[in-house]
Design an enzyme around this catalytic site. Sequence first.
Site, PDB file in Angstrom:
ATOM      1  N   GLU A  50       0.855  -1.177   0.000  1.00  0.00           N
ATOM      2  CA  GLU A  50       0.000   0.000   0.000  1.00  0.00           C
ATOM      3  C   GLU A  50       0.898   1.238   0.000  1.00  0.00           C
ATOM      4  OE1 GLU A  50      -3.535   1.698   2.758  1.00  0.00           O
ATOM      5  OE2 GLU A  50      -2.884  -0.339   3.157  1.00  0.00           O
ATOM      6  N   ASP A  61      -5.127   9.748   9.224  1.00  0.00           N
ATOM      7  CA  ASP A  61      -3.765   9.341   9.573  1.00  0.00           C
ATOM      8  C   ASP A  61      -3.359   9.808  10.962  1.00  0.00           C
ATOM      9  OD1 ASP A  61      -3.446   8.173   7.116  1.00  0.00           O
ATOM     10  OD2 ASP A  61      -2.571   9.950   6.182  1.00  0.00           O
TER      11      ASP A  61
END
Length: 263
Positions: A50, A61
């Site tokens: 990824e 995040d």
Amino acid sequence: MANKIDLKFKELKYKNKKAMIPFVTSGYPDVETTKKIVIEMEKSGADLIELGIPYSDPVADGPIIQISSSGALNNGLKIKDIMNMVKEVRKNVKIPIVYMGYFGCVFKYGLEKFIKDSKESGVDGIVIPDLPLEERERVKEIADRYEFYIIPLVAPTSEDRIGKIVNGAKGFIYCVSTNGVTGVRNIIANDVKAYIDVVSKASNVPKCIGFGISSPEMAQKMKEYCDGVIIGSAVMKIVEEDIPKEEMIRKVGEFISQVNEVL
């Protein structure tokens, strides 16, 4: 031509193994180093990679990935640079590669152009963590023309909402194991089984668990519930260590090998 992701999960099922999916932020600390990390990841047993597309407002995040994202953006990294990097990496790397990128940066690049360019550079799909439900059909329709997979991301939420998100899913489903941002955690909620059961009822596409898996021990615990584990912050923590690049790349490889062994 079958998508690389489907072929990989078929192969893993045959081997009775779970997918090891590491995450790395593109262009951090620089593009050349990212290339070397990706090659090392495949060598160390990664089944799928990824690649994070840095974004100025990364809502999902945690702090570790945010540091690398802003570092890459401060270096002037553009999506075109990432596409070119994947083209280069594809000369060596055979396993599937998916992007993790926010809707804003895909939209700004131009939706169809982004999908077409990604596919042409050797990317097999993308996880868009903030893709609005109402945009999903339009995005998937374009992606289908290019055999490019839009990987749905689900969190422990209502059965009805999970059903809507995974409807028509392809490749795999990214199952967030906790509500919140990414990061390294030491314990993971014990109701994972019930949650994955809900996702499995809605779709028979492979399920991979991510967000907060930080060690081989945690990966081993999770593997009985899913078809693969995704490890991001724990990898980026090594990438961000203040050590020579060669040593850092070797450490990333060792960590991936250790996780891979328990899967």
